[in-house]
Scaffold this motif. Structure first.
Motif, PDB file in Angstrom:
ATOM      1  N   ARG A  22       0.829  -1.213   0.000  1.00  0.00           N
ATOM      2  CA  ARG A  22       0.000   0.000   0.000  1.00  0.00           C
ATOM      3  C   ARG A  22       0.859   1.258   0.000  1.00  0.00           C
ATOM      4  NH1 ARG A  22      -2.645   4.007   2.397  1.00  0.00           N
ATOM      5  NH2 ARG A  22      -4.917   4.111   2.110  1.00  0.00           N
ATOM      6  N   LYS A  23       1.914   1.237   0.795  1.00  0.00           N
ATOM      7  CA  LYS A  23       2.807   2.399   0.881  1.00  0.00           C
ATOM      8  C   LYS A  23       3.420   2.733  -0.475  1.00  0.00           C
ATOM      9  CE  LYS A  23       7.086   3.830   3.212  1.00  0.00           C
ATOM     10  NZ  LYS A  23       8.152   3.383   4.162  1.00  0.00           N
ATOM     11  N   ARG A  24       3.806   1.697  -1.230  1.00  0.00           N
ATOM     12  CA  ARG A  24       4.458   1.932  -2.525  1.00  0.00           C
ATOM     13  C   ARG A  24       3.453   2.300  -3.618  1.00  0.00           C
ATOM     14  NH1 ARG A  24       9.416  -2.472  -2.999  1.00  0.00           N
ATOM     15  NH2 ARG A  24       9.927  -2.539  -0.761  1.00  0.00           N
ATOM     16  N   MET A  25       2.192   1.930  -3.440  1.00  0.00           N
ATOM     17  CA  MET A  25       1.185   2.143  -4.474  1.00  0.00           C
ATOM     18  C   MET A  25       0.410   3.445  -4.316  1.00  0.00           C
ATOM     19  SD  MET A  25       0.706  -0.533  -6.784  1.00  0.00           S
ATOM     20  CE  MET A  25       2.265   0.194  -7.254  1.00  0.00           C
ATOM     21  N   VAL A  26       0.230   3.911  -3.092  1.00  0.00           N
ATOM     22  CA  VAL A  26      -0.718   4.996  -2.853  1.00  0.00           C
ATOM     23  C   VAL A  26      -0.332   6.275  -3.587  1.00  0.00           C
ATOM     24  CG1 VAL A  26       0.382   5.864  -0.725  1.00  0.00           C
ATOM     25  CG2 VAL A  26      -2.111   6.089  -1.061  1.00  0.00           C
TER      26      VAL A  26
ATOM     27  N   TYR B  74      -3.975   0.372 -11.694  1.00  0.00           N
ATOM     28  CA  TYR B  74      -3.332  -0.721 -10.955  1.00  0.00           C
ATOM     29  C   TYR B  74      -3.109  -0.314  -9.507  1.00  0.00           C
ATOM     30  CZ  TYR B  74       0.033  -4.477  -9.954  1.00  0.00           C
ATOM     31  OH  TYR B  74       0.682  -5.572  -9.428  1.00  0.00           O
ATOM     32  N   ALA B  75      -2.592   0.907  -9.308  1.00  0.00           N
ATOM     33  CA  ALA B  75      -2.335   1.382  -7.954  1.00  0.00           C
ATOM     34  C   ALA B  75      -3.620   1.458  -7.132  1.00  0.00           C
ATOM     35  CB  ALA B  75      -1.653   2.754  -8.008  1.00  0.00           C
ATOM     36  N   LYS B  76      -4.670   1.990  -7.714  1.00  0.00           N
ATOM     37  CA  LYS B  76      -5.950   2.101  -6.994  1.00  0.00           C
ATOM     38  C   LYS B  76      -6.499   0.722  -6.629  1.00  0.00           C
ATOM     39  CE  LYS B  76      -7.247   6.397  -9.352  1.00  0.00           C
ATOM     40  NZ  LYS B  76      -8.108   6.986 -10.419  1.00  0.00           N
ATOM     41  N   ALA B  77      -6.418  -0.202  -7.562  1.00  0.00           N
ATOM     42  CA  ALA B  77      -6.916  -1.545  -7.298  1.00  0.00           C
ATOM     43  C   ALA B  77      -6.125  -2.216  -6.176  1.00  0.00           C
ATOM     44  CB  ALA B  77      -6.857  -2.381  -8.574  1.00  0.00           C
ATOM     45  N   MET B  78      -4.798  -2.050  -6.198  1.00  0.00           N
ATOM     46  CA  MET B  78      -3.969  -2.664  -5.165  1.00  0.00           C
ATOM     47  C   MET B  78      -4.224  -2.024  -3.801  1.00  0.00           C
ATOM     48  SD  MET B  78      -2.114  -5.146  -6.464  1.00  0.00           S
ATOM     49  CE  MET B  78      -0.586  -5.354  -5.581  1.00  0.00           C
ATOM     50  N   VAL B  79      -4.368  -0.705  -3.754  1.00  0.00           N
ATOM     51  CA  VAL B  79      -4.629  -0.023  -2.482  1.00  0.00           C
ATOM     52  C   VAL B  79      -5.977  -0.458  -1.912  1.00  0.00           C
ATOM     53  CG1 VAL B  79      -5.130   2.227  -1.439  1.00  0.00           C
ATOM     54  CG2 VAL B  79      -3.136   1.957  -2.921  1.00  0.00           C
ATOM     55  N   GLU B  80      -7.005  -0.518  -2.755  1.00  0.00           N
ATOM     56  CA  GLU B  80      -8.318  -0.962  -2.294  1.00  0.00           C
ATOM     57  C   GLU B  80      -8.247  -2.383  -1.739  1.00  0.00           C
ATOM     58  OE1 GLU B  80     -12.014  -2.578  -4.645  1.00  0.00           O
ATOM     59  OE2 GLU B  80     -11.976  -0.395  -4.827  1.00  0.00           O
ATOM     60  N   PHE B  81      -7.534  -3.252  -2.431  1.00  0.00           N
ATOM     61  CA  PHE B  81      -7.383  -4.637  -1.975  1.00  0.00           C
ATOM     62  C   PHE B  81      -6.681  -4.683  -0.625  1.00  0.00           C
ATOM     63  CE2 PHE B  81      -4.428  -8.240  -1.679  1.00  0.00           C
ATOM     64  CZ  PHE B  81      -5.327  -9.293  -1.630  1.00  0.00           C
ATOM     65  N   CYS B  82      -5.566  -3.965  -0.496  1.00  0.00           N
ATOM     66  CA  CYS B  82      -4.814  -3.966   0.761  1.00  0.00           C
ATOM     67  C   CYS B  82      -5.664  -3.441   1.910  1.00  0.00           C
ATOM     68  CB  CYS B  82      -3.543  -3.127   0.605  1.00  0.00           C
ATOM     69  SG  CYS B  82      -2.297  -3.849  -0.487  1.00  0.00           S
ATOM     70  N   ASP B  83      -6.395  -2.357   1.669  1.00  0.00           N
ATOM     71  CA  ASP B  83      -7.236  -1.788   2.728  1.00  0.00           C
ATOM     72  C   ASP B  83      -8.286  -2.782   3.205  1.00  0.00           C
ATOM     73  OD1 ASP B  83      -5.852   0.569   2.710  1.00  0.00           O
ATOM     74  OD2 ASP B  83      -7.299   1.666   1.467  1.00  0.00           O
ATOM     75  N   THR B  84      -8.898  -3.488   2.265  1.00  0.00           N
ATOM     76  CA  THR B  84      -9.942  -4.458   2.632  1.00  0.00           C
ATOM     77  C   THR B  84      -9.380  -5.578   3.495  1.00  0.00           C
ATOM     78  OG1 THR B  84     -11.163  -4.000   0.602  1.00  0.00           O
ATOM     79  CG2 THR B  84     -11.664  -6.058   1.725  1.00  0.00           C
ATOM     80  N   VAL B  85      -8.242  -6.128   3.084  1.00  0.00           N
ATOM     81  CA  VAL B  85      -7.657  -7.233   3.839  1.00  0.00           C
ATOM     82  C   VAL B  85      -7.106  -6.755   5.181  1.00  0.00           C
ATOM     83  CG1 VAL B  85      -5.929  -9.079   3.800  1.00  0.00           C
ATOM     84  CG2 VAL B  85      -7.134  -8.457   1.702  1.00  0.00           C
ATOM     85  N   LEU B  86      -6.505  -5.561   5.200  1.00  0.00           N
ATOM     86  CA  LEU B  86      -5.957  -5.039   6.455  1.00  0.00           C
ATOM     87  C   LEU B  86      -7.046  -4.749   7.481  1.00  0.00           C
ATOM     88  CD1 LEU B  86      -3.173  -2.679   5.051  1.00  0.00           C
ATOM     89  CD2 LEU B  86      -2.810  -4.706   6.473  1.00  0.00           C
ATOM     90  N   ARG B  87      -8.239  -4.424   7.004  1.00  0.00           N
ATOM     91  CA  ARG B  87      -9.354  -4.201   7.927  1.00  0.00           C
ATOM     92  C   ARG B  87      -9.947  -5.512   8.432  1.00  0.00           C
ATOM     93  NH1 ARG B  87     -10.847   0.054   4.181  1.00  0.00           N
ATOM     94  NH2 ARG B  87     -12.333  -1.382   3.186  1.00  0.00           N
ATOM     95  N   LYS B  88      -9.412  -6.621   7.893  1.00  0.00           N
ATOM     96  CA  LYS B  88      -9.834  -7.957   8.306  1.00  0.00           C
ATOM     97  C   LYS B  88     -11.330  -8.176   8.085  1.00  0.00           C
ATOM     98  CE  LYS B  88      -6.166  -7.997  11.773  1.00  0.00           C
ATOM     99  NZ  LYS B  88      -5.806  -8.181  13.203  1.00  0.00           N
TER     100      LYS B  88
END
Length: 449
Positions: free
Chosen positions: A358-362, A394-408
């Motif tokens: 997320r840090k590298r993509m945002v 690509y960056a938006k999709a990866m950030v959205e994915f990371c946020d969803t999983v990080l929120r458990k």
């Protein structure tokens, strides 16, 4: 073997890709700028020009010959050698005198235009023999005889003519019965094409072409390599940008090769910064710095304000053909943290990885907006904007994915499906992300399963 003096005679570009050809105006632009890129030869060899390949025995239409005449004149005006290549291997019968006469008739107008360097290619033809077999030796003898006869016929018309031959096995420095026999009987006036000399990379589109490999070619065959460089070619995937700075080539190839010619991308304008980088390499391979060179040439190409955006595109849209995972070669996914095995059973490691992704993509989520609002030449902007959009998506999709999983959240598996729906697009789409970035997203989606 001690490396002593430069022997590199031919430095330039071969228009040798499949698919859409360059426009006449683009070839003229290339010729007018080759000197500033430390180049001295342009070889015409588009693989889907029917008169170059399958209709090799037919004369060009009048308009095409008019264009060749203009190219030859422009080359002479700018101190560039104009070379016309022919690829008759698919149907040429060396035992038929009429075939030889037809080939000489085909090349004679180019002699009259001032051509003195004549490439003849036997690459990419259908073969039914193994290279390390008796039949391979027989075919080598047949091809060498053909080329030797062409040389003898041509020097009667052009005593100072020089020649280049591309064997059917053109992607290795290793011995085979075919290559050993070919080099043994091929006329010594003929240079030979090779696209790859290193065993640990692809032989056709190699990420490296080392000094050691070039030496081995000479030691094995007694002939210096003429390097057909497919560094950034993308003719089997026109929808992907290959924009790495020229790199991975030995520091002493100018002392080991007789020729280095770049076979570039079909989309002409996107080659210009790569031509500039290659020119810096050709000027002094031992002092060449790929990143500094790319920065310099992107400033010329895009303007100083837009060049940093070009460097970002170069970082994410690499010339990654045939680069294996873990190989260290120009993979776009090298910009992201490695995904280690068994992350599912290590929650802390999994979450640490997602946070780093997320840090590298945002910061790239709005890259396309910055790109659209930055002044640069209009044709450059129009050629690159689609890749800016792809990178931001690509960056938006990866950030959205990371946020969803990080929120458990419970719908993590659905998040993985949405990620792939956004970035894992069909290969037939008009424009596409680098393969390694798509593969990386697939690995990320598995984390959420």
């Amino acid at each position: 073997m001690e490396i002593m003096e430069k022997i590199l005679r031919y430095k330039g570009v071969i228009e040798g890709f499949y698919g859409p050809m360059w426009r006449h105006e683009e070839r003229l632009h290339l010729i007018r700028h080759m000197r500033e890129w430390n180049m001295n030869i342009y070889i015409y060899s588009p693989r889907n020009d029917p008169y170059h390949r399958f209709c090799w025995n037919l004369p060009y239409p009048a308009q095409e010959m008019k264009n060749f005449t203009e190219l030859a004149k422009e080359c002479k005006r700018n101190g560039i050698e104009f070379s016309y290549a022919v690829s008759p291997g698919s149907s040429f019968n060396p035992d038929d005198p009429q075939c030889r006469k037809a080939l000489i008739r085909k090349l004679k107008p180019f002699i009259e235009l001032g051509c003195k360097f004549f490439p003849v290619f036997y690459d990419d033809i259908t073969v039914s023999f193994g290279f390390d077999t008796a039949e391979g030796e027989k075919q080598a003898e047949r091809q060498a005889k053909t080329m030797n006869n062409i040389v003898n016929d041509m020097v009667k018309l052009s005593p100072n003519a020089r020649f280049l031959f591309c064997p059917t096995q053109y992607m290795t420095a290793e011995k085979s019965r075919y290559l050993c026999r070919l080099h043994a009987i091929l006329d010594r006036r003929v240079e030979t094409v090779v696209t790859g000399v290193d065993p640990d990379t692809d032989g056709v589109c190699p990420r490296t072409f080392s000094d050691a490999g070039a030496k081995r070619y000479f030691e094995n065959f007694g002939r210096r390599p003429f390097f057909w460089d497919n560094f950034n070619v993308r003719d089997n995937a026109l929808n992907i940008l290959h924009w790495s700075p020229y790199s991975g080539r030995g520091a002493n190839l100018d002392k080991l090769c007789t020729g280095i010619v770049l076979n570039p991308q079909n989309h002409y304008i996107l080659n210009i910064p790569i031509f500039g980088c290659m020119g810096d390499y050709l000027k002094n391979p031992r002092k060449y710095n790929p990143q500094k060179s790319m920065k310099k040439h992107l400033e010329k190409f895009m303007g100083q304000q837009a060049a940093p955006l070009g460097m970002i595109l170069s970082k994410w849209f690499t010339s990654e053909w045939f680069a294996g995972k873990g190989s260290g070669f120009l993979l776009s996914e090298n910009n992201l943290p490695p995904i280690k095995e068994k992350l599912k059973s290590h929650a802390n490691a999994r979450y640490a990885l997602l946070k780093e992704i997320r840090k590298r993509m945002v910061s790239l989520c709005n890259f396309d907006v910055h790109f659209e609002n930055t002044p640069m030449p209009t044709q450059v902007a129009a050629s690159l904007i689609v890749y800016a959009h792809l990178l931001s998506e690509y960056a938006k999709a990866m950030v959205e994915f990371c946020d969803t999983v990080l929120r458990k959240e419970k719908n993590c598996k659905e998040a993985g499906r949405r990620l792939l729906e956004r970035v894992d697009r069909p290969e037939t789409e008009c424009f596409r992300l680098p393969f390694s970035l798509i593969a990386y997203a697939r690995e990320c989606a598995k984390i959420a399963d």
